[in-house]
Design a protein around this motif. Structure first.
Motif, PDB file in Angstrom:
ATOM      1  N   ALA A 169       0.831  -1.214   0.000  1.00 52.81           N
ATOM      2  CA  ALA A 169       0.000   0.000   0.000  1.00 52.81           C
ATOM      3  C   ALA A 169       0.863   1.260   0.000  1.00 52.81           C
ATOM      4  O   ALA A 169       0.464   2.299  -0.535  1.00 52.81           O
ATOM      5  N   LEU A 170       2.034   1.154   0.616  1.00 46.46           N
ATOM      6  CA  LEU A 170       2.910   2.327   0.724  1.00 46.46           C
ATOM      7  C   LEU A 170       4.082   2.259  -0.251  1.00 46.46           C
ATOM      8  O   LEU A 170       5.143   2.853  -0.019  1.00 46.46           O
ATOM      9  N   ASP A 171       3.887   1.537  -1.347  1.00 50.36           N
ATOM     10  CA  ASP A 171       4.925   1.417  -2.370  1.00 50.36           C
ATOM     11  C   ASP A 171       5.362   2.813  -2.829  1.00 50.36           C
ATOM     12  O   ASP A 171       4.528   3.663  -3.146  1.00 50.36           O
ATOM     13  N   GLY A 172       6.645   3.046  -2.827  1.00 49.78           N
ATOM     14  CA  GLY A 172       7.149   4.363  -3.234  1.00 49.78           C
ATOM     15  C   GLY A 172       7.352   5.302  -2.059  1.00 49.78           C
ATOM     16  O   GLY A 172       7.879   6.399  -2.209  1.00 49.78           O
ATOM     17  N   PHE A 173       6.904   4.881  -0.890  1.00 55.96           N
ATOM     18  CA  PHE A 173       7.099   5.696   0.322  1.00 55.96           C
ATOM     19  C   PHE A 173       8.076   4.984   1.244  1.00 55.96           C
ATOM     20  O   PHE A 173       8.235   3.770   1.181  1.00 55.96           O
TER      21      PHE A 173
END
Ligand SMILES: [Zn+2]
Length: 169
Positions: free
Chosen positions: A88-92
């Motif tokens: 869900a927090l891909d890229g974070f």
């Protein structure tokens, strides 16, 4: 707060957006055994942004969440909550701050239901339907059953009468 869909995750998201003004992504899932009604898997995610989040981050988050597989699918694959958060927090950047086990517990008790009966009229308490001299109360949350004997009910009705009389003096 009006429920807009009856789908818990959608209603929670709507609640945060309209009442708390917090952009929220919520995904929940429960897999029930159709034969015996037992819960096989259950889990969920609730993602909220802190005040001052950049619109592009919100957009990215929404994109991620839209691409999420159903929670039950992820759980069935053996993914942990942390695994799901990473997707869900891909890229974070992600940092785990705390973890705690959760379990279902109901804090109901015989006394709680007995005291709840005291909101009835004494005559109603004494005439509650009984089977084998016992009235039954079933907790709607955990299905635990509590029994009150006719003596219990009589004693409670008496107590309610006394309390009321003392107020009328
Ligand atoms: Zn209960």
């Amino acid at each position: 707060m009006e429920l807009i869909s009856g789908e818990i995750a959608v209603d929670i998201t709507n609640y945060y957006a309209t009442s708390e003004q917090i952009p929220t992504a919520c995904a929940l899932g429960v897999l029930v055994d159709s034969e015996n009604g037992q819960v096989l898997l259950a889990g969920g995610l609730l993602i909220q942004v802190l005040p001052g989040a950049y619109p592009e981050d919100l957009e990215k988050l929404e994109e991620n969440v839209a691409k999420l597989e159903p929670v039950t699918t992820m759980l069935a694959k053996g993914m942990s909550v942390e695994d799901m958060c990473r997707v869900a927090l891909d890229g974070f950047e992600m940092e785990v701050l705390d973890e705690m086990p959760v379990h279902y517990a109901c804090n109901c008790s015989w006394e709680k239901y007995y005291n709840a009966l005291s909101t009835l009229e004494p005559e109603e308490i004494e005439t509650l339907p009984t089977t084998d001299g016992k009235a039954e109360a079933v907790c709607p949350y955990c299905n635990r059953k509590y029994y009150f004997t006719t003596e219990d009910l009589k004693a409670l009705a008496e107590k309610v009468r006394e309390t009321r009389a003392s107020f009328e003096q």
